[in-house]
Design a protein around this motif. Structure first.
Motif, PDB file in Angstrom:
ATOM      1  N   ASP A  62      96.001  69.750  85.491  1.00 36.21           N
ATOM      2  CA  ASP A  62      96.078  71.604  85.487  1.00 36.21           C
ATOM      3  C   ASP A  62      94.216  71.359  85.365  1.00 36.21           C
ATOM      4  O   ASP A  62      93.924  73.064  85.871  1.00 36.21           O
ATOM      5  CB  ASP A  62      96.697  72.370  83.906  1.00 36.21           C
ATOM      6  N   LEU A  63      93.790  71.354  84.770  1.00 33.53           N
ATOM      7  CA  LEU A  63      92.702  71.730  84.272  1.00 33.53           C
ATOM      8  C   LEU A  63      91.802  70.466  84.397  1.00 33.53           C
ATOM      9  O   LEU A  63      92.130  69.601  83.332  1.00 33.53           O
ATOM     10  CB  LEU A  63      92.036  72.149  82.361  1.00 33.53           C
ATOM     11  N   GLN A  64      91.306  70.020  85.426  1.00 36.39           N
ATOM     12  CA  GLN A  64      89.918  68.977  85.114  1.00 36.39           C
ATOM     13  C   GLN A  64      88.950  69.459  84.888  1.00 36.39           C
ATOM     14  O   GLN A  64      87.715  70.045  85.539  1.00 36.39           O
ATOM     15  CB  GLN A  64      89.874  68.617  86.807  1.00 36.39           C
ATOM     16  N   ILE A  65      88.229  68.541  83.917  1.00 34.85           N
ATOM     17  CA  ILE A  65      86.631  68.440  83.242  1.00 34.85           C
ATOM     18  C   ILE A  65      86.321  67.224  83.597  1.00 34.85           C
ATOM     19  O   ILE A  65      86.457  66.333  83.238  1.00 34.85           O
ATOM     20  CB  ILE A  65      87.174  68.987  81.867  1.00 34.85           C
ATOM     21  N   LEU A  66      84.846  68.186  83.908  1.00 31.78           N
ATOM     22  CA  LEU A  66      83.952  66.795  84.242  1.00 31.78           C
ATOM     23  C   LEU A  66      82.514  66.589  84.320  1.00 31.78           C
ATOM     24  O   LEU A  66      81.848  67.867  83.719  1.00 31.78           O
ATOM     25  CB  LEU A  66      83.521  67.511  86.449  1.00 31.78           C
ATOM     26  N   GLY A  67      82.054  65.942  83.824  1.00 27.39           N
ATOM     27  CA  GLY A  67      80.568  65.823  83.643  1.00 27.39           C
ATOM     28  C   GLY A  67      79.598  65.727  85.196  1.00 27.39           C
ATOM     29  O   GLY A  67      80.703  64.875  86.163  1.00 27.39           O
ATOM     30  N   LEU A  68      78.774  65.185  85.589  1.00 28.67           N
ATOM     31  CA  LEU A  68      77.753  64.755  86.007  1.00 28.67           C
ATOM     32  C   LEU A  68      76.333  63.821  86.564  1.00 28.67           C
ATOM     33  O   LEU A  68      76.223  64.281  85.128  1.00 28.67           O
ATOM     34  CB  LEU A  68      77.283  66.458  86.508  1.00 28.67           C
ATOM     35  N   GLY A  69      76.473  63.452  87.030  1.00 30.48           N
ATOM     36  CA  GLY A  69      75.552  62.380  87.225  1.00 30.48           C
ATOM     37  C   GLY A  69      74.692  62.668  87.540  1.00 30.48           C
ATOM     38  O   GLY A  69      73.827  63.578  88.332  1.00 30.48           O
TER      39      GLY A  69
END
Ligand code: F6R
Length: 244
Positions: free
Chosen positions: A127-134
């Motif tokens: 439902d909700l994908q939280i991402l960080g960024l390399g």
């Protein structure tokens, strides 16, 4: 892409934690996709705080983490699983059987990747994908390459990614695993809603390329431009290189 810029990383974390809690109130069995790394730590801290204040109920929620090191057992303190236990899972009321993680110790890696894909499907998708960024534009362990692998797969980690992770390994590069398992970009892009987080000046140039540059496997984050419900949440230093 919807871009939101916050006065500080803490303000961002507070707003996102409330957003997650609201989502859980609407849909108690929501499926959350979660990253590790330094960026989401304030968010996890805030979610734990809200839970302790009686404002966040995770009892029916399910989670899928993006990636894990090859060769590290879940209870190895350097594993991403252990990171998640320390920063979030040990402090909230999530049911352990609803925590999904790639297992870096399996004998048959491709079977493990298929298992994960099926588990995401069986859960009804994320439902909700939280991402960080390399810093090099990676998402999960989807590293810059001539071509990306769509689904969950075994991946070779770039030296820059291993360097960034050396902090979990007493800063001894030689002990940082060379490979990891990662959800693929297609799996990630199937999520109903995606929130990419980036904080701090070191991410500014990469954020600018992800948002304003071409879609290219040389910068996996740029594939987020293809999603119809993606939000980029930044603090001011991370937003500094954006035009207008
Ligand atoms: C880890 C992950 C990675 C991190 C990225 C940024 O689960 O998904 O893609 O999000 O390496 O890491 P930090 O937040 O430490 O800058």
């Amino acid at each position: 892409m919807r871009i939101r810029v916050f006065a500080s990383a803490e303000a961002l974390a507070r707003t996102l934690a409330l957003d997650v809690v609201r989502r859980l109130a609407e849909k108690p069995d929501a499926v959350l996709g979660l990253p590790t790394g330094l960026t989401p730590i304030p968010l996890y801290r805030e979610l734990v705080r809200l839970h302790h204040a009686g404002k966040a109920d995770f009892s029916r929620a399910a989670t899928f983490n993006l990636d894990e090191f090859l060769g590290l057992a879940p209870d190895d303190p350097r594993s991403y699983r252990a990171f998640m236990q320390r920063h979030l899972f040990d402090h909230i009321n999530i049911s352990p059987r609803r925590i999904q993680f790639l297992d870096g110790t399996v004998g048959n890696v491709s079977r493990e990747c298929q298992r994960y894909e099926r588990a995401v499907e069986r859960a009804g998708g994320i439902d909700l994908q939280i991402l960080g960024l390399g810093l090099n534009g990676h998402i999960g362990f989807n590293e810059p390459a001539r071509a990306l692998i769509a689904r969950t797969h075994l991946t070779r980690l770039k030296p820059a990614t291993r360097r960034a992770n050396a902090r979990f390994f007493d800063n001894r590069m030689s002990t940082v695993p060379r490979e990891g398992l990662s959800m693929g970009m297609a799996t990630i892009l199937h999520s109903r809603r995606i929130v990419l987080l980036a904080t701090g000046a070191t991410k500014a140039r990469c954020v600018q390329r992800v948002i304003e540059g071409p879609v290219t496997p040389r910068l996996p984050g740029s594939f987020l431009q293809l999603h119809r419900c993606v939000e980029i949440w930044l603090d001011r230093p991370a937003a500094a290189a954006l035009e207008g």
